[in-house]
Design a protein around this motif. Structure first.
Motif, PDB file in Angstrom:
ATOM      1  N   LEU A 137       0.919  -1.254  -0.159  1.00 56.17           N
ATOM      2  CA  LEU A 137       0.011   0.083  -0.174  1.00 56.17           C
ATOM      3  C   LEU A 137       0.803   1.209  -0.132  1.00 56.17           C
ATOM      4  N   LYS A 138       1.921   1.136   0.776  1.00 59.42           N
ATOM      5  CA  LYS A 138       2.830   2.438   0.714  1.00 59.42           C
ATOM      6  C   LYS A 138       3.411   2.738  -0.750  1.00 59.42           C
ATOM      7  N   ALA A 139       3.644   1.422  -1.270  1.00 60.33           N
ATOM      8  CA  ALA A 139       4.538   1.641  -2.526  1.00 60.33           C
ATOM      9  C   ALA A 139       3.412   2.204  -3.580  1.00 60.33           C
ATOM     10  N   LEU A 140       2.006   1.722  -3.441  1.00 65.61           N
ATOM     11  CA  LEU A 140       1.066   2.370  -4.291  1.00 65.61           C
ATOM     12  C   LEU A 140       1.010   3.775  -4.177  1.00 65.61           C
ATOM     13  N   SER A 141       1.218   4.382  -2.801  1.00 67.60           N
ATOM     14  CA  SER A 141       0.892   5.747  -2.536  1.00 67.60           C
ATOM     15  C   SER A 141       2.095   6.431  -3.091  1.00 67.60           C
ATOM     16  N   LEU A 142       3.416   6.015  -3.076  1.00 68.59           N
ATOM     17  CA  LEU A 142       4.634   6.563  -3.838  1.00 68.59           C
ATOM     18  C   LEU A 142       4.581   6.668  -5.443  1.00 68.59           C
ATOM     19  N   GLU A 143       3.593   6.150  -5.960  1.00 66.27           N
ATOM     20  CA  GLU A 143       3.477   6.161  -7.351  1.00 66.27           C
ATOM     21  C   GLU A 143       3.666   7.524  -8.007  1.00 66.27           C
ATOM     22  N   PRO A 144       2.713   8.400  -7.584  1.00 62.86           N
ATOM     23  CA  PRO A 144       2.916   9.751  -8.382  1.00 62.86           C
ATOM     24  C   PRO A 144       4.034  10.313  -8.059  1.00 62.86           C
ATOM     25  N   GLU A 145       4.754  10.150  -6.975  1.00 61.08           N
ATOM     26  CA  GLU A 145       6.234  10.789  -6.552  1.00 61.08           C
ATOM     27  C   GLU A 145       7.216  10.197  -7.272  1.00 61.08           C
ATOM     28  N   ALA A 149       9.451  11.479 -10.907  1.00 64.89           N
ATOM     29  CA  ALA A 149      11.022  11.344 -10.795  1.00 64.89           C
ATOM     30  C   ALA A 149      11.360  10.506 -11.670  1.00 64.89           C
ATOM     31  N   GLN A 150      10.524  10.194 -12.748  1.00 70.39           N
ATOM     32  CA  GLN A 150      10.744   9.391 -14.041  1.00 70.39           C
ATOM     33  C   GLN A 150      11.453   7.750 -13.598  1.00 70.39           C
ATOM     34  N   TRP A 151      10.818   7.339 -12.630  1.00 70.81           N
ATOM     35  CA  TRP A 151      11.359   5.913 -12.521  1.00 70.81           C
ATOM     36  C   TRP A 151      11.241   4.988 -13.596  1.00 70.81           C
ATOM     37  N   GLY A 152       9.899   5.081 -14.164  1.00 79.34           N
ATOM     38  CA  GLY A 152       9.526   4.204 -15.118  1.00 79.34           C
ATOM     39  C   GLY A 152       8.420   3.338 -14.752  1.00 79.34           C
ATOM     40  N   GLU A 153       7.632   2.729 -15.734  1.00 81.26           N
ATOM     41  CA  GLU A 153       6.324   2.103 -15.484  1.00 81.26           C
ATOM     42  C   GLU A 153       6.557   0.727 -14.705  1.00 81.26           C
ATOM     43  N   PHE A 154       7.837   0.307 -14.716  1.00 82.66           N
ATOM     44  CA  PHE A 154       8.089  -0.927 -14.011  1.00 82.66           C
ATOM     45  C   PHE A 154       7.511  -0.785 -12.336  1.00 82.66           C
ATOM     46  N   TRP A 155       7.830   0.373 -12.019  1.00 83.37           N
ATOM     47  CA  TRP A 155       7.117   0.827 -10.630  1.00 83.37           C
ATOM     48  C   TRP A 155       5.806   1.157 -10.539  1.00 83.37           C
TER      49      TRP A 155
END
Length: 304
Positions: A137-145, A149-155
């Motif tokens: 759930l925390k990882a889901l909440s971090l998706e906009p951030e 930062a252009q991490w990529g759609e893998f995350w």
């Protein structure tokens, strides 16, 4: 379109059984698929494939049309020629790149219960050392951030479970009749019927599906390593695979991977996690039902 280039592409989605489909289609005598799954060509050669998050990126080498054509040098008159690459699923520009290069080819899309798919993607990222956050759930909440930062759609676990915009793009670009959408759960439950549908769609003998034995192993599974050695191996799986392709025959590599896969213990999606995803995807799921004609009450259920 040149005969040595694809006339079909499976574009994903990620964690929906595309690796198993690749192995199944490889067995058909009138189907040619690239020996290396996930060429990423229609991302790398046009817009790039962002990978700014942690961990080791997958091999990303096919960045020119000449390199892409070389992947099909082994074609020997097969009627269906293609590739399977889930990184083509997310970026809205990819359908037009495929169409501009290949024309109106057949597109295959595999979809899975979106909550289960997102969780499986998260587990896979954790498994190979690319996801530092232990809480789903925390990882889901971090998706906009992370997107900023252009991490990529893998995350992008939740992001890649928004199916309706993807279907609309591929339908609009290639025409509805040229896009086959398959349910992952149907493929698992009745593999022969699903394969018949795929083979019919790409224009080869569908009866071959009845001759294909059940797979001896489950491929590309996700879970939690049960010992430190397995955890280390999975964190370095890309480097090990690169060395293995040079030094070890395919059969030995598969045996080693099967041993590693057996070390994984299954992780389950909690009711809270499932409800969080399904609530946020309610509009998307309703639109997917309209686009496909499917009844998705099982995907929309708060408990499975």
């Amino acid at each position: 379109m040149m005969s040595s280039l694809p006339n079909f592409i499976c574009v994903g989605a990620p964690k929906t059984g595309t690796t198993a489909l690749h192995e199944d289609m490889t067995a058909h005598p009138d189907v040619f698929v690239t020996p290396v799954k996930e060429t990423h060509f229609f991302r790398l050669a046009f817009d790039g494939l962002p990978w700014n998050g942690p961990g080791t990126p997958p091999p990303m080498e096919i960045d020119s049309l000449d390199k892409y054509k070389a992947l099909f040098a082994g074609v020997r008159g097969e009627r269906a020629i293609g590739e399977i690459c889930p990184s083509y699923f997310a970026d809205p520009r990819t359908p037009s790149h495929i169409h501009a290069t290949l024309g109106t080819v057949k597109i295959i899309i595999m979809l899975r219960d979106p909550a289960a798919r997102a969780f499986s993607q998260f587990l896979h990222a954790r498994l190979i050392g690319c996801e530092p956050e232990p809480s789903f759930l925390k990882a889901l909440s971090l998706e906009p951030e992370r997107e900023a930062a252009q991490w990529g759609e893998f995350w992008s676990y939740l992001g890649q479970s928004h199916y309706a915009p993807v279907l609309e793009r591929y339908f609009a670009t290639f025409g509805r009749d040229n896009v086959l959408v398959i349910r992952h759960d149907h493929y698992l439950r009745d593999r022969e019927t699903s394969l018949r549908e795929v083979y019919q769609f790409v224009g080869v003998d569908p009866d071959f599906a009845g001759q294909q034995l059940a797979p001896k192993r489950t491929v590309n599974i996700s879970g939690v390593p049960s010992n430190p050695l397995a955890a280390f191996a999975f964190r370095h799986i890309e480097q090990m695979a690169k060395i293995g392709r040079i030094l070890a025959p395919t059969g030995l590599r598969r045996k080693i991977r099967a041993i590693l896969d057996r070390s994984l213990t299954k992780a389950t999606l909690t009711p809270e996690e499932r409800q969080s995803i399904i609530t946020r995807l309610s509009d998307d799921l309703a639109r997917v039902e309209e686009l496909t004609g499917w009844d998705l009450r099982d995907w929309k259920a708060s408990a499975r």
